[in-house]
Motif scaffolding. Structure first.
Motif, mmCIF file in Angstrom:
data_model
loop_
_atom_site.group_PDB
_atom_site.id
_atom_site.type_symbol
_atom_site.label_atom_id
_atom_site.label_comp_id
_atom_site.label_asym_id
_atom_site.label_seq_id
_atom_site.Cartn_x
_atom_site.Cartn_y
_atom_site.Cartn_z
ATOM 1 N N ALA A 25 -51.488 7.588 -15.615
ATOM 2 C CA ALA A 25 -50.413 7.045 -14.787
ATOM 3 C C ALA A 25 -50.754 5.642 -14.327
ATOM 4 C CB ALA A 25 -50.173 7.964 -13.591
ATOM 5 N N ASN A 26 -52.057 5.409 -13.969
ATOM 6 C CA ASN A 26 -52.452 4.086 -13.526
ATOM 7 C C ASN A 26 -52.366 3.075 -14.657
ATOM 8 O OD1 ASN A 26 -52.986 4.921 -10.932
ATOM 9 N ND2 ASN A 26 -55.137 5.404 -11.320
ATOM 10 N N SER A 44 -48.440 1.847 -15.847
ATOM 11 C CA SER A 44 -47.692 1.643 -14.616
ATOM 12 C C SER A 44 -46.320 1.036 -14.849
ATOM 13 C CB SER A 44 -48.493 0.741 -13.669
ATOM 14 O OG SER A 44 -48.787 -0.495 -14.296
ATOM 15 N N VAL A 45 -46.058 0.580 -16.082
ATOM 16 C CA VAL A 45 -44.781 -0.040 -16.437
ATOM 17 C C VAL A 45 -44.204 0.672 -17.663
ATOM 18 C CG1 VAL A 45 -43.661 -2.160 -17.230
ATOM 19 C CG2 VAL A 45 -45.514 -2.285 -15.551
ATOM 20 N N ARG A 95 -50.958 -1.787 -19.321
ATOM 21 C CA ARG A 95 -50.068 -1.477 -18.194
ATOM 22 C C ARG A 95 -48.842 -0.688 -18.639
ATOM 23 N NH1 ARG A 95 -52.047 -4.358 -13.352
ATOM 24 N NH2 ARG A 95 -54.140 -4.874 -14.086
ATOM 25 N N LYS A 105 -42.715 -7.294 -15.614
ATOM 26 C CA LYS A 105 -43.264 -6.337 -14.650
ATOM 27 C C LYS A 105 -44.760 -6.143 -14.863
ATOM 28 C CE LYS A 105 -39.009 -3.686 -13.884
ATOM 29 N NZ LYS A 105 -38.338 -2.372 -14.108
ATOM 30 N N SER A 146 -47.751 -7.216 -12.187
ATOM 31 C CA SER A 146 -48.751 -6.276 -11.671
ATOM 32 C C SER A 146 -50.162 -6.809 -11.895
ATOM 33 C CB SER A 146 -48.583 -4.897 -12.326
ATOM 34 O OG SER A 146 -49.013 -4.906 -13.684
ATOM 35 N N ASP A 151 -52.687 -7.565 -8.500
ATOM 36 C CA ASP A 151 -53.959 -6.880 -8.220
ATOM 37 C C ASP A 151 -55.187 -7.763 -8.461
ATOM 38 O OD1 ASP A 151 -54.424 -6.909 -10.962
ATOM 39 O OD2 ASP A 151 -54.106 -4.759 -11.243
#
Length: 269
Positions: free
Chosen positions: A21-22, A25-26, A72, A243, A247, A251
């Protein structure tokens, strides 16, 4: 207390799911060139952005950025090597999903592609050690031989400079065009030309690595935004890449990558 095998398996599964999931993320674009892969068109041989190192491993800022963008979206990155002069036609022919190869964001290019800017770039000139022709900029290239990669911005800037030389009654620069930027650099190294035109980023890399051979001739010029190019009308791809890039910036990964390759001064706002 020892966990039961079933609970341990469940815990591991949850950890793996969380990791996935991490990483993803997109949501990836629906119209990928190849399922499960994010494919970029690029020309290699332009350190520190995209090049093969001494072990023939593909590396550089853009390579790591492209890999992170794909991660991502939960995708594998894939590279399609294309000569720079043919890189936009390759994108339009759907050989890749986007271009990631220090492509400058110019108005004429925006007529056929959309851009997501990720850094600034500038132009520069490299000369042999000691700069024997005392080159400080384009205006000093009258009558000299200059090597460039085909289809590059520095080639078009030299064409414009030659018009100025002609109007002033001065000898034009002899522009020697090579299929790849790496070939143009080799021409300078072997003494075939008086100067080599390229981006500041590549010039600085080789000056740092081979300062005993090259000198940077004059100040950098023609600062411009550089971006990923995507076919017009593919809002899904633009949105997903934007996106993913956002991200990476949020971060701190973006600045870490730039600084790793000594490009921190080229960060986009």
């Amino acid at each position: 207390m020892k966990r039961s095998p079933l609970k341990l398996i469940s815990a591991i599964a949850l950890m793996l799911m969380a990791g996935t999931a991490n990483a993803a993320s997109v949501a990836p674009p629906a119209n990928l060139t190849q399922a499960g892969k994010l494919t970029f068109c690029a020309e290699f041989g332009n350190p520190p952005l995209g090049f093969y190192d001494e072990a023939q491993v593909l590396t550089g800022f853009e390579i790591e950025l492209g890999t992170e963008l794909a991660k991502r979206m939960g995708l594998e990155v894939q590279w399609k090597e294309v000569a720079f002069s043919a890189i936009i036609p390759a994108l339009m022919a759907k050989q890749c999903d986007a271009i990631l190869s220090q492509l400058f964001d110019k108005p004429e290019r925006r007529e056929v592609v959309d851009f997501i800017n990720y850094m600034y770039s500038s132009q520069s000139l490299l000369a042999p050690k000691g700069n024997p022709k005392n080159i400080k900029g384009l205006a000093d290239l009258s009558g000299l031989k200059v090597s460039v990669g085909n289809g590059t911005t520095i080639q078009s800037l030299l064409d414009e400079q030659n018009k100025l030389f002609k109007e002033a009654g001065k000898p034009e620069a002899n522009i020697v065009v090579f299929p790849k930027d790496a070939d143009a650099r080799q021409a300078l190294q072997t003494g075939q030309v008086d100067a080599y035109g390229t981006t500041l980023e590549t010039a600085a890399f080789f000056f740092t690595k081979a300062g005993q051979i090259f000198d940077i001739a004059g100040e950098p010029f023609n600062k411009i935004k550089t971006g990923m190019a995507i076919r017009k009308g593919e809002a899904d791809t633009v949105g997903a890449l934007q996106k993913a890039f956002d991200s990476i910036r949020e971060d701190g990964t973006y600045m870490k990558l730039l600084e790793k390759w000594e490009l921190g001064a080229d960060a986009i706002e």
